[in-house]
Write an enzyme that holds these catalytic residues in place. Structure first.
Site, PDB file in Angstrom:
ATOM      1  N   GLY A  50     -14.689   5.468   4.488  1.00 31.30           N
ATOM      2  CA  GLY A  50     -13.965   6.685   4.841  1.00 31.30           C
ATOM      3  C   GLY A  50     -14.462   7.204   6.175  1.00 31.30           C
ATOM      4  O   GLY A  50     -15.393   6.647   6.769  1.00 31.30           O
ATOM      5  N   ASP A  51     -13.809   8.249   6.652  1.00 30.26           N
ATOM      6  CA  ASP A  51     -14.197   8.828   7.944  1.00 30.26           C
ATOM      7  C   ASP A  51     -14.644  10.268   7.750  1.00 30.26           C
ATOM      8  O   ASP A  51     -14.013  11.010   7.001  1.00 30.26           O
ATOM      9  CB  ASP A  51     -13.007   8.805   8.916  1.00 30.26           C
ATOM     10  CG  ASP A  51     -12.738   7.393   9.405  1.00 30.26           C
ATOM     11  OD1 ASP A  51     -13.703   6.728   9.824  1.00 30.26           O
ATOM     12  OD2 ASP A  51     -11.571   6.967   9.334  1.00 30.26           O
ATOM     13  N   HIS A  53      -7.934   2.767  -3.861  1.00 32.33           N
ATOM     14  CA  HIS A  53      -8.835   2.940  -2.717  1.00 32.33           C
ATOM     15  C   HIS A  53      -9.837   4.019  -3.126  1.00 32.33           C
ATOM     16  O   HIS A  53      -9.454   5.023  -3.723  1.00 32.33           O
ATOM     17  CB  HIS A  53      -8.101   3.465  -1.488  1.00 32.33           C
ATOM     18  CG  HIS A  53      -7.065   2.536  -0.930  1.00 32.33           C
ATOM     19  ND1 HIS A  53      -6.751   2.507   0.408  1.00 32.33           N
ATOM     20  CD2 HIS A  53      -6.260   1.609  -1.514  1.00 32.33           C
ATOM     21  CE1 HIS A  53      -5.808   1.604   0.631  1.00 32.33           C
ATOM     22  NE2 HIS A  53      -5.479   1.058  -0.528  1.00 32.33           N
ATOM     23  N   GLU A  70       0.843  -1.206   0.000  1.00 36.30           N
ATOM     24  CA  GLU A  70       0.000   0.000   0.000  1.00 36.30           C
ATOM     25  C   GLU A  70       0.877   1.254   0.000  1.00 36.30           C
ATOM     26  O   GLU A  70       1.860   1.344   0.736  1.00 36.30           O
ATOM     27  CB  GLU A  70      -0.902   0.017   1.247  1.00 36.30           C
ATOM     28  CG  GLU A  70      -1.786   1.268   1.272  1.00 36.30           C
ATOM     29  CD  GLU A  70      -2.621   1.377   2.541  1.00 36.30           C
ATOM     30  OE1 GLU A  70      -3.484   0.526   2.764  1.00 36.30           O
ATOM     31  OE2 GLU A  70      -2.389   2.345   3.304  1.00 36.30           O
ATOM     32  N   HIS A 113     -13.516  -2.405  14.601  1.00 38.89           N
ATOM     33  CA  HIS A 113     -13.545  -1.006  14.152  1.00 38.89           C
ATOM     34  C   HIS A 113     -13.840  -0.131  15.364  1.00 38.89           C
ATOM     35  O   HIS A 113     -14.623  -0.532  16.244  1.00 38.89           O
ATOM     36  CB  HIS A 113     -14.638  -0.858  13.088  1.00 38.89           C
ATOM     37  CG  HIS A 113     -14.686   0.512  12.474  1.00 38.89           C
ATOM     38  ND1 HIS A 113     -15.379   1.546  13.042  1.00 38.89           N
ATOM     39  CD2 HIS A 113     -14.097   1.008  11.373  1.00 38.89           C
ATOM     40  CE1 HIS A 113     -15.220   2.631  12.287  1.00 38.89           C
ATOM     41  NE2 HIS A 113     -14.450   2.326  11.264  1.00 38.89           N
ATOM     42  N   THR A 155      -3.875   4.841  -1.556  1.00 41.45           N
ATOM     43  CA  THR A 155      -4.943   5.370  -0.704  1.00 41.45           C
ATOM     44  C   THR A 155      -5.595   6.600  -1.341  1.00 41.45           C
ATOM     45  O   THR A 155      -5.088   7.185  -2.307  1.00 41.45           O
ATOM     46  CB  THR A 155      -4.426   5.752   0.702  1.00 41.45           C
ATOM     47  OG1 THR A 155      -3.509   6.832   0.564  1.00 41.45           O
ATOM     48  CG2 THR A 155      -3.771   4.581   1.379  1.00 41.45           C
TER      49      THR A 155
HETATM   50  P1  FAD Z   1     -17.836   0.238   6.668  1.00 39.68           P
HETATM   51  O1  FAD Z   1     -17.546  -1.166   6.312  1.00 39.68           O
HETATM   52  O2  FAD Z   1     -18.925   0.879   5.919  1.00 39.68           O
HETATM   53  O3  FAD Z   1     -18.157   0.260   8.197  1.00 39.68           O
HETATM   54  C1  FAD Z   1     -17.491   0.963   9.211  1.00 39.68           C
HETATM   55  C2  FAD Z   1     -18.285   0.843  10.499  1.00 39.68           C
HETATM   56  O4  FAD Z   1     -19.505   1.525  10.339  1.00 39.68           O
HETATM   57  C3  FAD Z   1     -18.655  -0.563  10.904  1.00 39.68           C
HETATM   58  O5  FAD Z   1     -17.668  -1.245  11.635  1.00 39.68           O
HETATM   59  C4  FAD Z   1     -19.899  -0.320  11.718  1.00 39.68           C
HETATM   60  O6  FAD Z   1     -19.567   0.074  13.004  1.00 39.68           O
HETATM   61  C5  FAD Z   1     -20.518   0.805  10.959  1.00 39.68           C
HETATM   62  N1  FAD Z   1     -21.469   0.264   9.957  1.00 39.68           N
HETATM   63  C6  FAD Z   1     -21.206  -0.067   8.653  1.00 39.68           C
HETATM   64  N2  FAD Z   1     -22.308  -0.554   8.040  1.00 39.68           N
HETATM   65  C7  FAD Z   1     -23.291  -0.483   8.970  1.00 39.68           C
HETATM   66  C8  FAD Z   1     -24.647  -0.810   8.957  1.00 39.68           C
HETATM   67  N3  FAD Z   1     -25.249  -1.323   7.887  1.00 39.68           N
HETATM   68  N4  FAD Z   1     -25.370  -0.593  10.086  1.00 39.68           N
HETATM   69  C9  FAD Z   1     -24.778  -0.081  11.198  1.00 39.68           C
HETATM   70  N5  FAD Z   1     -23.489   0.231  11.264  1.00 39.68           N
HETATM   71  C10 FAD Z   1     -22.754   0.047  10.191  1.00 39.68           C
HETATM   72  N6  FAD Z   1      -9.722   5.710   4.768  1.00 39.68           N
HETATM   73  C11 FAD Z   1      -9.575   6.670   3.825  1.00 39.68           C
HETATM   74  O7  FAD Z   1     -10.120   7.764   3.979  1.00 39.68           O
HETATM   75  N7  FAD Z   1      -8.826   6.458   2.688  1.00 39.68           N
HETATM   76  C12 FAD Z   1      -8.200   5.276   2.449  1.00 39.68           C
HETATM   77  O8  FAD Z   1      -7.551   5.105   1.413  1.00 39.68           O
HETATM   78  C13 FAD Z   1      -8.325   4.234   3.431  1.00 39.68           C
HETATM   79  N8  FAD Z   1      -7.753   3.023   3.245  1.00 39.68           N
HETATM   80  C14 FAD Z   1      -7.933   2.027   4.165  1.00 39.68           C
HETATM   81  C15 FAD Z   1      -7.387   0.762   3.923  1.00 39.68           C
HETATM   82  C16 FAD Z   1      -7.572  -0.277   4.831  1.00 39.68           C
HETATM   83  C17 FAD Z   1      -6.974  -1.653   4.540  1.00 39.68           C
HETATM   84  C18 FAD Z   1      -8.308  -0.057   6.029  1.00 39.68           C
HETATM   85  C19 FAD Z   1      -8.491  -1.155   7.035  1.00 39.68           C
HETATM   86  C20 FAD Z   1      -8.863   1.208   6.282  1.00 39.68           C
HETATM   87  C21 FAD Z   1      -8.700   2.252   5.355  1.00 39.68           C
HETATM   88  N9  FAD Z   1      -9.260   3.513   5.549  1.00 39.68           N
HETATM   89  C22 FAD Z   1      -9.124   4.497   4.605  1.00 39.68           C
HETATM   90  C23 FAD Z   1     -10.011   3.826   6.795  1.00 39.68           C
HETATM   91  C24 FAD Z   1     -11.528   3.566   6.678  1.00 39.68           C
HETATM   92  O9  FAD Z   1     -12.114   4.436   5.739  1.00 39.68           O
HETATM   93  C25 FAD Z   1     -12.133   3.786   8.058  1.00 39.68           C
HETATM   94  O10 FAD Z   1     -11.652   2.811   8.949  1.00 39.68           O
HETATM   95  C26 FAD Z   1     -13.639   3.864   8.135  1.00 39.68           C
HETATM   96  O11 FAD Z   1     -14.019   4.296   9.456  1.00 39.68           O
HETATM   97  C27 FAD Z   1     -14.348   2.559   7.919  1.00 39.68           C
HETATM   98  O12 FAD Z   1     -14.349   2.223   6.629  1.00 39.68           O
HETATM   99  P2  FAD Z   1     -15.039   0.843   6.141  1.00 39.68           P
HETATM  100  O13 FAD Z   1     -14.858   0.804   4.677  1.00 39.68           O
HETATM  101  O14 FAD Z   1     -14.568  -0.294   6.923  1.00 39.68           O
HETATM  102  O15 FAD Z   1     -16.559   1.159   6.519  1.00 39.68           O
END
Ligand code: FAD
Length: 328
Positions: free
Chosen positions: A112-113, A81, A21, A179, A52
């Site tokens: 994303g956050d 990403h 990455e 998470h 990313t």
């Molecule tokens: P999701 O899978 O949508 O879920 C995150 C959380 O939201 C879940 O654990 C849960 O608590 C809640 N949630 C999701 N769906 C539901 C539902 N249906 N009902 C209720 N609650 C729900 N961030 C960036 O900005 N840019 C990047 O390039 C980037 N790369 C990353 C690469 C990796 C390998 C990892 C592990 C993280 C990365 N991140 C990146 C960070 C990521 O965007 C954050 O951790 C974000 O908070 C969660 O993303 P996710 O895709 O897992 O979200």
């Protein structure tokens, strides 16, 4: 009890797929250095290199430039990403299309956050989760290229259409230690299962510091019906400043023994050795436990990750490159 040293070179085999990455550089000088890093990483023939994406699209063009460099200058698959926080359906559609127009076929779909300090109850945009972005990526690809042209045998110049066989690869994130928003660990498995149902075909984990965290998560995911490969994400961390920053960003606590060892070691070279040895041991343990590959977070530097690769017996970069050249 003293920890036993796993035999890293035995635990890993030459067939263990690697991936890396990177993040988009912020200056011209960093971009030039990153080009060299990509070339060196490409030498070990990784399955893909992912890039990313700044939340809210802040790095869109810079991410795309790095992905294009990988596409045009190496034989490695670039993985983009993409995040969906704050996007409308139309914006997310256009974003996916733009990356596909550039020739990108592998994605890591993320929620994303929201920006720090924003209202936690405010709506995130039209797409609320990574699972919805997974579905969108497949839909956009299907709309763009629903069919393949294939030649008609015995009829030169003629072609017929058939349903496209090359699927878009869509990976998603997984969180072995949970998470930060998750109420309990079973929730993380449920969310991963939802992403698989939405069409994800690979998961990449957040970093973790104990092999049992990854292996236990995979076991629970399999028991719940997750069948897609779950790649362990590992980062060689070679300074205590970086370790502190990672802990702050991810909320994942490193073992106190490792944090203290890095902190008290005054010699930078010895610190680097501690970080590489720790990452190589962790990687060897998860590979021995059945991990389907190894995803290494590079922090845009090739030295530490390639040291880990070499220590695992996955081949010195120059040796692998030479072997490939003579095989051609
Ligand atoms: P999701 O899978 O949508 O879920 C995150 C959380 O939201 C879940 O654990 C849960 O608590 C809640 N949630 C999701 N769906 C539901 C539902 N249906 N009902 C209720 N609650 C729900 N961030 C960036 O900005 N840019 C990047 O390039 C980037 N790369 C990353 C690469 C990796 C390998 C990892 C592990 C993280 C990365 N991140 C990146 C960070 C990521 O965007 C954050 O951790 C974000 O908070 C969660 O993303 P996710 O895709 O897992 O979200």
């Amino acid at each position: 009890m003293a920890p036993t040293e796993p035999d890293t070179a035995v635990a890993a085999t030459r067939r263990t797929p690697l991936s890396f990455e990177l993040y988009p550089p912020r200056t011209d000088a960093a971009a030039i250095a990153l080009g060299r890093t990509i070339d060196r990483l490409a030498d070990v023939d990784p399955a893909f290199i992912s890039v990313t994406f700044g939340a809210g699209g802040s790095s869109r063009d810079r991410s795309l430039t790095v992905l294009r460099y990988i596409l045009e200058n190496t034989t490695v698959e670039p993985m983009a990403h993409l995040t969906c926080v704050g996007s409308s359906h139309a914006e997310a559609n256009e974003l996916v299309r733009k990356f596909q127009d550039a020739g990108i076929r592998s994605f890591l779909a993320l929620r994303g956050d929201p920006p720090a300090g924003s209202d936690p109850d405010a709506p995130l945009g039209d797409l609320a989760s990574a699972a919805e972005l997974v579905q969108l990526i497949h839909r956009v690809q299907q709309e763009r290229e629903p069919f393949d042209q294939v030649a008609v045998e015995g009829n030169p110049g003629a072609s017929r259409i058939r349903e496209r066989t090359r699927k878009t690869e869509v990976a998603v994130a997984a969180f072995p230690t949970g998470h930060p928003q998750s109420r309990d660990l079973s929730r993380d498995v449920d969310i991963l299962l939802a992403k698989q149902v939405a069409g994800a075909n690979l998961a990449i984990t957040q970093l973790f510091w104990e092999a049992s965290d990854y292996l236990g998560f995979v076991e629970r995911a399999r028991a719940a019906g997750v069948t897609i490969p779950i790649l362990p994400g590992i980062m060689p961390t070679t300074t205590s400043k970086r370790l502190a920053r990672l802990t702050e960003l991810t909320g994942v606590q490193p073992p106190a023994s490792f944090a203290i060892a890095l902190e008290v070691e005054p010699d930078p070279a010895a610190q680097t050795e501690l970080g590489i040895a720790f990452a190589a041991r962790l990687a060897a343990e998860v590979i021995a436990g059945g991990a389907p590959g190894l995803h290494l977070y590079t922090y845009n530097r090739h030295e530490a990750v390639l040291d880990v690769v070499e220590r695992l017996g996955l081949g010195a970069p120059h040796q692998l490159a030479n072997e490939r050249n003579t095989a051609r």
